[in-house]
Write a protein that holds these residues in place. Structure first.
Motif, PDB file in Angstrom:
ATOM      1  N   THR A  35      16.316 -11.142 -29.338  1.00  0.00           N
ATOM      2  CA  THR A  35      16.005 -11.258 -27.913  1.00  0.00           C
ATOM      3  C   THR A  35      17.175 -11.858 -27.143  1.00  0.00           C
ATOM      4  OG1 THR A  35      13.648 -11.543 -28.399  1.00  0.00           O
ATOM      5  CG2 THR A  35      14.422 -12.236 -26.213  1.00  0.00           C
ATOM      6  N   CYS A  36      17.744 -12.931 -27.686  1.00  0.00           N
ATOM      7  CA  CYS A  36      18.906 -13.560 -27.045  1.00  0.00           C
ATOM      8  C   CYS A  36      20.101 -12.600 -27.040  1.00  0.00           C
ATOM      9  CB  CYS A  36      19.276 -14.851 -27.772  1.00  0.00           C
ATOM     10  SG  CYS A  36      18.270 -16.280 -27.313  1.00  0.00           S
ATOM     11  N   LYS A  38      20.085  -9.332 -26.997  1.00  0.00           N
ATOM     12  CA  LYS A  38      19.878  -8.263 -26.007  1.00  0.00           C
ATOM     13  C   LYS A  38      20.072  -8.779 -24.582  1.00  0.00           C
ATOM     14  CE  LYS A  38      16.793  -5.255 -28.686  1.00  0.00           C
ATOM     15  NZ  LYS A  38      15.424  -4.678 -28.790  1.00  0.00           N
ATOM     16  N   SER A  39      19.616  -9.977 -24.307  1.00  0.00           N
ATOM     17  CA  SER A  39      19.743 -10.527 -22.953  1.00  0.00           C
ATOM     18  C   SER A  39      21.203 -10.811 -22.586  1.00  0.00           C
ATOM     19  CB  SER A  39      18.924 -11.816 -22.827  1.00  0.00           C
ATOM     20  OG  SER A  39      19.490 -12.864 -23.604  1.00  0.00           O
ATOM     21  N   HIS A  40      22.009 -11.123 -23.599  1.00  0.00           N
ATOM     22  CA  HIS A  40      23.424 -11.456 -23.361  1.00  0.00           C
ATOM     23  C   HIS A  40      24.320 -10.216 -23.389  1.00  0.00           C
ATOM     24  CE1 HIS A  40      27.373 -13.458 -24.548  1.00  0.00           C
ATOM     25  NE2 HIS A  40      27.020 -14.115 -23.447  1.00  0.00           N
TER      26      HIS A  40
END
Length: 297
Positions: A35-36, A38-40
């Motif tokens: 998740t982290c 993909k967000s970055h």
């Protein structure tokens, strides 16, 4: 965040070096979870792509691994196919000099390594032995078996899909020639939907494994699209590993001022040293006796 040893997640800033996962493409940053990551991704994408390309080129333009040696005379095996032969009886690849010397001495057509009676691709027994060796992850056996499936020879049904699968397995196990053969399948249109990018990809994998024909083809490809610096690097490595064909483009580059005299002379010296490493009186005698034992182009 510029190095993979950082103890913070590049996205949320959470600390915890033991539980963070490094970006597999660039090795520059770490994340808590997918998740982290993909967000970055939008912020990191450009830097990641640039560093991944740099890492790939470092691997691509490294000097090739040491050439395999003949297990009898311990000299590096010749580059051209007629300079060595795979023996399915013992799974060894032997040089033309040792094969000829033993045949001339005893005249019984025995394997110079394991002393088993000679078994050729024309024999049904050979195919069965190759299959058994392939089942044991012998990548040379897989490479040979794939070739005969691709051609529909030695009693095997022509099956391009099976050939491709065997070559890919063989390549993953360490057979650079198998990756070259995959590239050839794409290049000649044997793989539906294939294109030049597929061909180039497998040439690159083969070249990194030490296949000089693949390396030379990459040099030609880069020259043709105007990437002279990359072409020079490929031809330099291939010629330095003893591949005669790569000397001509390097000579042309020198004549046209694209390669310095010092660099061209280094290539010539490296090529001569590579050829000298594989020369022997025994191999010369074999080559003189029959063209199928020719080991220098």
């Amino acid at each position: 965040m510029s190095t993979a040893d950082t103890s913070e997640c590049a996205a949320c800033g959470k600390e915890g070096s033991n539980g963070l996962r490094t970006c597999t493409a660039c090795k520059l940053v770490k994340y808590c979870n997918v998740t982290c990551q993909k967000s970055h991704r939008p912020k990191h994408k450009k830097e990641c792509k640039k560093r991944a390309a740099e890492l790939f080129d470092e691997a691509l333009f490294k000097q090739p691994p040491p050439r395999e040696e003949c297990p009898i005379c311990f000299l590096p095996l010749p580059l051209i196919g007629s300079g060595s032969m795979y023996r399915v009886c013992c799974g060894k690849t032997l040089c033309c000099g040792c094969i000829h010397a033993v045949a001339e001495k005893d005249g019984r057509c025995l394997c110079p390594f394991c002393r088993a009676p000679e078994c050729t691709a024309a024999d049904g027994e050979w195919v069965e032995l190759v299959k058994k060796r392939a089942e044991k992850n012998d990548f040379d056996a897989m490479n040979n078996l794939a070739y005969f499936h691709a051609k529909g020879e030695c009693g095997l049904t022509k099956d391009s899909g099976k050939a491709l699968s065997l070559w890919l397995r063989s390549g993953k196990l360490g057979c650079a020639e198998a990756y070259y053969n995959v590239a050839t399948e794409y290049y000649t249109g044997q793989v539906p939907g294939g294109n030049m990018l597929n061909t180039k990809h497998y040439w690159e994998l083969a070249a990194m494994g030490g296949d000089t024909m693949a390396r030379d083809n990459l040099g030609i490809f880069e020259r043709n699209v105007g990437n002279i610096d990359r072409a020079v690097k490929h031809f330099t490595i291939a010629a330095g590993d003893g591949y005669e064909t790569s000397l001509k483009p390097m000579r042309d580059f020198f004549k046209n001022g694209l390669v310095t005299k010092d660099d061209f002379e280094k290539v010539l010296r490296a090529h001569k040293e590579s050829i000298d490493e594989i020369r022997s009186d025994q191999r010369d005698k074999a080559a003189a006796s029959c063209d199928r034992f020719r080991y220098i182009k």
